[in-house]
Design a protein around this motif. Structure first.
Motif, PDB file in Angstrom:
ATOM      1  N   ARG A 285     -14.342 -29.821  -4.743  1.00  0.00           N
ATOM      2  CA  ARG A 285     -14.639 -29.121  -3.548  1.00  0.00           C
ATOM      3  C   ARG A 285     -14.469 -27.669  -3.674  1.00  0.00           C
ATOM      4  N   PRO A 286     -15.340 -26.868  -3.225  1.00  0.00           N
ATOM      5  CA  PRO A 286     -15.281 -25.303  -3.417  1.00  0.00           C
ATOM      6  C   PRO A 286     -14.206 -24.799  -2.581  1.00  0.00           C
ATOM      7  N   GLY A 287     -13.499 -23.960  -3.349  1.00  0.00           N
ATOM      8  CA  GLY A 287     -12.378 -23.224  -2.702  1.00  0.00           C
ATOM      9  C   GLY A 287     -11.002 -24.140  -2.748  1.00  0.00           C
ATOM     10  N   MET A 288     -11.289 -25.283  -3.319  1.00  0.00           N
ATOM     11  CA  MET A 288      -9.820 -26.310  -3.364  1.00  0.00           C
ATOM     12  C   MET A 288      -8.811 -25.433  -4.225  1.00  0.00           C
ATOM     13  N   MET A 289      -9.289 -25.317  -5.541  1.00  0.00           N
ATOM     14  CA  MET A 289      -8.269 -24.627  -6.243  1.00  0.00           C
ATOM     15  C   MET A 289      -7.593 -23.404  -5.749  1.00  0.00           C
ATOM     16  N   GLU A 290      -8.326 -22.659  -5.097  1.00  0.00           N
ATOM     17  CA  GLU A 290      -7.609 -21.408  -4.350  1.00  0.00           C
ATOM     18  C   GLU A 290      -6.524 -21.598  -3.421  1.00  0.00           C
ATOM     19  N   VAL A 291      -7.078 -22.828  -2.971  1.00  0.00           N
ATOM     20  CA  VAL A 291      -6.030 -23.318  -1.722  1.00  0.00           C
ATOM     21  C   VAL A 291      -4.767 -23.812  -2.357  1.00  0.00           C
ATOM     22  N   VAL A 292      -4.919 -24.747  -3.327  1.00  0.00           N
ATOM     23  CA  VAL A 292      -3.666 -25.234  -3.750  1.00  0.00           C
ATOM     24  C   VAL A 292      -2.980 -23.969  -4.589  1.00  0.00           C
ATOM     25  N   HIS A 293      -3.549 -23.411  -5.064  1.00  0.00           N
ATOM     26  CA  HIS A 293      -2.708 -21.965  -5.965  1.00  0.00           C
ATOM     27  C   HIS A 293      -2.015 -21.486  -4.837  1.00  0.00           C
ATOM     28  N   GLU A 294      -2.724 -21.047  -3.752  1.00  0.00           N
ATOM     29  CA  GLU A 294      -1.731 -20.415  -2.834  1.00  0.00           C
ATOM     30  C   GLU A 294      -0.586 -21.153  -2.375  1.00  0.00           C
ATOM     31  N   LEU A 295      -0.945 -22.340  -2.106  1.00  0.00           N
ATOM     32  CA  LEU A 295       0.129 -23.368  -1.552  1.00  0.00           C
ATOM     33  C   LEU A 295       1.282 -23.421  -2.752  1.00  0.00           C
ATOM     34  N   LEU A 296       1.024 -23.553  -3.856  1.00  0.00           N
ATOM     35  CA  LEU A 296       1.765 -23.855  -4.840  1.00  0.00           C
ATOM     36  C   LEU A 296       2.811 -22.579  -5.148  1.00  0.00           C
ATOM     37  N   GLU A 297       2.187 -21.401  -4.973  1.00  0.00           N
ATOM     38  CA  GLU A 297       2.796 -20.040  -5.146  1.00  0.00           C
ATOM     39  C   GLU A 297       3.726 -19.880  -3.909  1.00  0.00           C
ATOM     40  N   ARG A 298       3.479 -20.503  -2.714  1.00  0.00           N
ATOM     41  CA  ARG A 298       4.246 -20.065  -1.671  1.00  0.00           C
ATOM     42  C   ARG A 298       5.505 -21.101  -1.681  1.00  0.00           C
ATOM     43  N   LEU A 299       5.101 -22.556  -2.019  1.00  0.00           N
ATOM     44  CA  LEU A 299       6.266 -23.254  -2.178  1.00  0.00           C
ATOM     45  C   LEU A 299       7.107 -23.192  -3.160  1.00  0.00           C
ATOM     46  N   GLU A 300       6.716 -22.706  -4.358  1.00  0.00           N
ATOM     47  CA  GLU A 300       7.459 -22.563  -5.443  1.00  0.00           C
ATOM     48  C   GLU A 300       8.514 -21.298  -5.234  1.00  0.00           C
ATOM     49  N   ALA A 301       7.750 -20.230  -4.811  1.00  0.00           N
ATOM     50  CA  ALA A 301       8.493 -19.008  -4.472  1.00  0.00           C
ATOM     51  C   ALA A 301       9.654 -19.492  -3.406  1.00  0.00           C
ATOM     52  N   HIS A 302       9.172 -19.960  -2.558  1.00  0.00           N
ATOM     53  CA  HIS A 302      10.134 -20.372  -1.122  1.00  0.00           C
ATOM     54  C   HIS A 302      11.404 -21.203  -1.743  1.00  0.00           C
ATOM     55  N   LEU A 303      10.920 -22.181  -2.391  1.00  0.00           N
ATOM     56  CA  LEU A 303      11.796 -23.320  -2.627  1.00  0.00           C
ATOM     57  C   LEU A 303      13.036 -22.883  -3.978  1.00  0.00           C
ATOM     58  N   LYS A 304      12.545 -21.994  -4.547  1.00  0.00           N
ATOM     59  CA  LYS A 304      13.411 -21.318  -5.548  1.00  0.00           C
ATOM     60  C   LYS A 304      14.318 -20.262  -4.888  1.00  0.00           C
ATOM     61  N   ALA A 305      13.718 -19.472  -3.942  1.00  0.00           N
ATOM     62  CA  ALA A 305      14.632 -18.528  -3.254  1.00  0.00           C
ATOM     63  C   ALA A 305      15.642 -19.227  -2.673  1.00  0.00           C
ATOM     64  N   ASP A 306      15.480 -20.775  -2.131  1.00  0.00           N
ATOM     65  CA  ASP A 306      16.066 -21.268  -1.413  1.00  0.00           C
ATOM     66  C   ASP A 306      17.748 -21.648  -2.053  1.00  0.00           C
ATOM     67  N   ASP A 307      17.547 -21.602  -3.092  1.00  0.00           N
ATOM     68  CA  ASP A 307      19.064 -21.755  -3.892  1.00  0.00           C
ATOM     69  C   ASP A 307      19.683 -20.454  -4.195  1.00  0.00           C
ATOM     70  N   TYR A 308      19.231 -19.309  -3.810  1.00  0.00           N
ATOM     71  CA  TYR A 308      19.763 -17.992  -4.361  1.00  0.00           C
ATOM     72  C   TYR A 308      20.181 -17.100  -3.205  1.00  0.00           C
ATOM     73  N   TYR A 309      21.144 -16.300  -3.477  1.00  0.00           N
ATOM     74  CA  TYR A 309      21.422 -15.174  -2.442  1.00  0.00           C
ATOM     75  C   TYR A 309      21.081 -13.776  -3.122  1.00  0.00           C
ATOM     76  N   SER A 310      20.708 -12.815  -2.757  1.00  0.00           N
ATOM     77  CA  SER A 310      20.534 -11.592  -3.098  1.00  0.00           C
ATOM     78  C   SER A 310      21.916 -10.862  -3.041  1.00  0.00           C
ATOM     79  N   VAL A 311      22.500 -10.298  -3.921  1.00  0.00           N
ATOM     80  CA  VAL A 311      23.984  -9.732  -3.879  1.00  0.00           C
ATOM     81  C   VAL A 311      24.003  -8.163  -4.260  1.00  0.00           C
ATOM     82  N   VAL A 312      24.096  -7.343  -3.346  1.00  0.00           N
ATOM     83  CA  VAL A 312      23.918  -5.793  -3.774  1.00  0.00           C
ATOM     84  C   VAL A 312      25.799  -5.448  -3.733  1.00  0.00           C
ATOM     85  N   ALA A 313      25.991  -4.758  -4.771  1.00  0.00           N
ATOM     86  CA  ALA A 313      27.335  -4.130  -4.637  1.00  0.00           C
ATOM     87  C   ALA A 313      27.358  -2.808  -5.396  1.00  0.00           C
ATOM     88  N   ASN A 314      28.372  -2.014  -5.018  1.00  0.00           N
ATOM     89  CA  ASN A 314      28.537  -0.811  -5.548  1.00  0.00           C
ATOM     90  C   ASN A 314      29.468  -0.643  -6.833  1.00  0.00           C
TER      91      ASN A 314
END
Ligand SMILES: Nc1ncnc2c1ncn2[C@@H]1O[C@H](COP(=O)(O)OP(=O)(O)OP(=O)(O)O)[C@@H](O)[C@H]1O
Ligand SMILES: O=P(O)(O)OC[C@H]1O[C@H](OP(=O)(O)OP(=O)(O)O)[C@H](O)[C@@H]1O
Ligand SMILES: [Mg+2]
Length: 394
Positions: A261-290
């Motif tokens: 299907r034309p365009g399918m791989m692009e859609v899947v790439h974007e879905l995987l990028e977003r899902l992986e990036a979000h699900l990984k981020a879900d396990d972490y906090y960003s911590v800033v300290a002096n």
């Protein structure tokens, strides 16, 4: 094909007619059309232009799926709740179809949708082993449960606590098979055959399976278990060593659609990028300290001397600026000597430990923020998909 006639069915000709011997004396009783093997996948892709994602329309998976997509900034636009098609503003090339969870899987097989979000349990039950379907993301982090066996706490099952205990019970014979009620006939059949059970009858119910042993309509159940509360409240206990399948939400796609299907791989790439990036981020906090230190390197080595503070790739250390005279004496902005800001990613479950360690090495003013995305160079699962598509279907 040989047919068995267990005593349990003898009084009911319609059941008897439909009971089919699968392996040894493990018998499947097909009561519903949907228990029959689904029709073969059409040989050709339909000529539709759109790309389609199927999501569960009801039940607990529906809400979690919508929430996950929303968290990935892929909120669904659905003009009214009774409409079964929606769009995603950020991915206009994708139609989203709401279907019952079982139908999401079937429609993937039939080629009516190209990508689906479902529970792994349903995926395996309905089309486990279908070479056209590929699991793109195996852990969407919702719908955690497992398929297991529930047996009565009392009566003849009082001392039966493990799968081996159940198998060793002398009661189960050809004329008096173990009656198991389940909505997962394919998985159950494979499980009992694999574990060498000789005399089993599978019965069907659409819900509230936990009532069956008390009602007397089955001996035990094979069903989804999450907290275990439903089992307990119905006087049932979980058998040890009888985990049939672990499950959570998964993203699945049709190999043929991916390849053709034309365009399918692009859609899947974007879905995987977003899902992986979000699900990984879900396990972490960003911590800033002096942090105080004579150089960025000194601060880095202090931080990295503590096991929990290394971050994903190491800490980011930046100077802290203040107003002051610049080198030529004019007033301006200068880096504060001996003072740095440190940014690290900390696993959520190690947050407090990490804050304590930061303080021990001189950290102060600790800020903790949620993370939305952690984008890697390339999503792990995208690489895996490319490898899978290159290989011949299993
Ligand atoms: N107790 C549970 N905890 C976590 N996930 C569950 C649980 N029960 C079911 N699931 C997951 O949710 C999926 C859909 O189950 P759900 O019960 O919501 O839908 P359904 O059985 O199709 O609908 P209904 O029960 O209304 O007929 C299952 O395939 C499974 O992956
Ligand atoms: O271990 P627990 O957390 O108690 O969850 C297990 C229960 O959840 C599911 O039922 P559901 O709520 O979907 O009801 P249903 O039987 O009507 O499908 C499953 O079929 C179990 O009955
Ligand atoms: Mg249910």
């Amino acid at each position: 094909m040989s047919y068995s006639t267990p005593a349990h069915f003898a009084a009911c000709p319609s059941l008897k007619r439909r009971s089919k011997q699968i392996s040894s004396n493990v018998v499947v009783c097909s009561l519903r059309q949907q228990d029959l093997k689904p029709a073969a996948v059409p040989a050709k892709l339909s000529s539709r232009q759109s790309l389609r994602l199927g999501v569960p329309s009801k039940g607990r998976m529906a809400e979690d799926t919508m929430q996950l997509l929303k968290d990935c900034q892929l909120g669904l636009v659905k003009p009214n709740p009774r409409q079964y098609i929606a769009t995603i503003a950020q991915m206009p090339q994708l139609e989203v179809w709401f279907q019952r969870a079982t139908d999401v899987v079937r429609k993937l097989m039939y080629g009516d949708i190209d990508i689906g979000i479902v529970g792994y349990d349903m995926f395996q039950e309905i089309c486990g082993g279908d070479p056209d379907l590929i699991v793109l993301h195996e852990s969407l982090n919702f719908g955690h449960c497992h398929l297991g066996l529930g047996v009565p706490m009392t009566g003849r099952f009082a001392d039966i606590n493990t799968l081996d205990d159940l198998k060793a019970m002398p009661e189960w014979t050809e004329t008096n098979p173990l009656r198991v009620v389940t909505g997962y006939h394919q998985l159950a059949r494979r499980f009992f055959a694999k574990h060498g059970f000789q005399h089993v009858v599978l019965l069907t119910a659409d819900g509230a399976l936990e009532a069956a042993p008390l009602m007397g309509s089955a001996d035990i159940i094979l069903d989804l278990i999450s907290t275990g509360i439903t089992l307990r409240e119905n006087n049932l206990k979980q058998l040890e060593g009888a985990e049939v399948l672990r499950s959570q939400g998964v993203l699945v796609a049709s190999r043929r659609a991916l390849l053709e299907r034309p365009g399918m791989m692009e859609v899947v790439h974007e879905l995987l990028e977003r899902l992986e990036a979000h699900l990984k981020a879900d396990d972490y906090y960003s911590v800033v300290a002096n942090m105080r230190g004579s150089s960025a390197e000194e601060v880095a080595s202090l931080i990295m001397s503590r096991g929990h503070l290394g971050g994903l790739q190491g800490p980011t250390i930046s100077p802290v600026y203040t107003h002051g005279p610049s080198e030529n004496g004019a007033s301006g902005v200068v880096a504060q000597h001996g003072f740095y800001a440190v940014t690290i990613c900390v696993p959520k479950k190690l947050l407090y430990q990490s804050v304590k360690e930061l303080r021990q090495v001189g950290g102060s003013g600790v800020l903790v923020q949620p993370m939305t995305y952690i984008f890697d160079e390339e999503p792990l699962r995208w690489r895996r998909l490319l490898d899978t598509l290159e290989a011949a279907p299993q």
